[in-house]
Design a protein around this motif. Structure first.
Motif, PDB file in Angstrom:
ATOM      1  N   ILE A  84      -5.627 -57.989   5.080  1.00  0.00           N
ATOM      2  CA  ILE A  84      -6.459 -58.487   6.178  1.00  0.00           C
ATOM      3  C   ILE A  84      -7.904 -58.029   6.057  1.00  0.00           C
TER       4      ILE A  84
ATOM      5  N   ASN B  85      -3.367 -62.353  12.247  1.00  0.00           N
ATOM      6  CA  ASN B  85      -4.506 -62.556  11.365  1.00  0.00           C
ATOM      7  C   ASN B  85      -4.545 -63.997  10.851  1.00  0.00           C
ATOM      8  N   ARG B  88      -6.130 -66.352  13.271  1.00  0.00           N
ATOM      9  CA  ARG B  88      -7.526 -66.019  13.553  1.00  0.00           C
ATOM     10  C   ARG B  88      -7.695 -65.400  14.925  1.00  0.00           C
ATOM     11  N   LEU B  91      -8.225 -58.838  15.930  1.00  0.00           N
ATOM     12  CA  LEU B  91      -7.298 -57.701  15.883  1.00  0.00           C
ATOM     13  C   LEU B  91      -7.837 -56.586  16.773  1.00  0.00           C
TER      14      LEU B  91
END
Lengths: 185, 101
Positions: A84, B85, B88, B91
């Motif tokens: 990520i 993730n 989108r 986080l």
């Protein structure tokens, strides 16, 4: 007598090193801004905990700790962090909010409660422990316990791991099927 | 004689407190998961210290079960983070306030 005292000093030295490495790396995990460095600090934390487990004559749990945590779990963590991308987040910027103050107070209250519970409830009785025999903590000892007294816990653990594996596959595969709409036949 | 059981329990309590602080103040879900691991390890250290103290292997069995549950929790947690993730979603656990998909 001299040999015993040298061994005593050695045990204390190893304990102090492992305990301070453990506490320092735990603080580092919480305070580092980059998650990659936090994960690396957690590997140090798990390694020093394995040393503490060895000092408590739990060889099998120490080996399992290194294999399962530092080997498997942390590799997965580092893989996901690399997947990520790095997202740094500084926890202390912008001054303390009411949320941060409340969190620090709550964590301090938990710590004080644990220490008070240990110190007051168990005070003197914790200084002397039972003598353990040589087989304590060896793989055969753990295996015999698992397959006789704790067979149900063993089987339930295997079901929990199976369900978690299925959940991981479903979570990972979900967005792919929605992106492709209908799979081609 | 090495350090007594109380010393190990003090380390375990400190680890649990530091992990709780991390879960409460950090906003990145990855670091929340890492702090959760610290809390579980603090509990594990207390279990193993008591197993040694009482000369009883049940605490070690419990610690191994906690380890398996922690591995499962990491699988599900990291799966959720990867799924977020992909969609989108930011986080940030403070901004993940609705359960809509």
């Amino acid at each position: 007598m001299i040999v015993a005292s040298v061994g005593n000093v050695l045990v204390w030295a190893v304990w102090l090193g492992a305990a301070f490495a453990c506490l320092g790396s735990a603080v580092a995990v919480v305070s580092f801004t980059n998650p990659f460095y936090s994960a690396l600090a957690l590997i140090g934390n798990l390694g020093s905990l394995a040393v503490l487990y060895l000092l408590l004559s739990s060889e099998f749990v120490a080996a399992a700790q290194v294999l399962v945590y530092a080997g498997a779990v942390m590799v997965m963590f580092l893989f996901v962090i690399a997947y990520i991308g790095p997202r740094t987040e500084s926890p202390w910027t912008g001054g303390p909010t009411w949320q941060t103050i409340g969190a620090v107070l709550a964590a301090g209250a938990i710590l004080v409660e644990i220490v008070v519970a240990i110190g007051l409830k168990a005070g003197g009785s914790l200084s002397h422990s039972h003598h353990v025999d040589g087989a304590f903590g060896t793989p055969s000892y753990i295996g015999r316990l698992f397959l006789t007294d704790h067979l149900l816990a063993f089987e339930i653990t295997s079901i929990v791991l199976l369900v978690a594996a299925i959940g991981g596959v479903i979570l990972g595969a979900h967005s792919r099927t929605t992106a492709d709409e209908v799979p081609s036949l | 004689m090495g350090p007594g059981t109380a010393w190990y329990l003090a380390v375990a309590g400190f680890l649990f407190g530091v992990g709780a602080l991390g879960v409460l103040i950090r906003r990145n879900p990855l670091i929340v998961l890492l702090s959760l691991e610290i809390m579980l390890n603090g509990a594990n250290l207390a279990l193993i210290a008591f197993a040694r103290h009482l000369n009883n292997g049940d605490g070690q069995i419990f610690a191994l079960a906690v380890m398996a549950v922690a591995a499962s929790e990491v699988v599900v947690g990291l799966g959720l983070i990867v799924a977020l993730n992909r969609k989108r979603v930011p986080l940030d656990v403070d901004r993940l306030s609705s359960l809509r998909g």
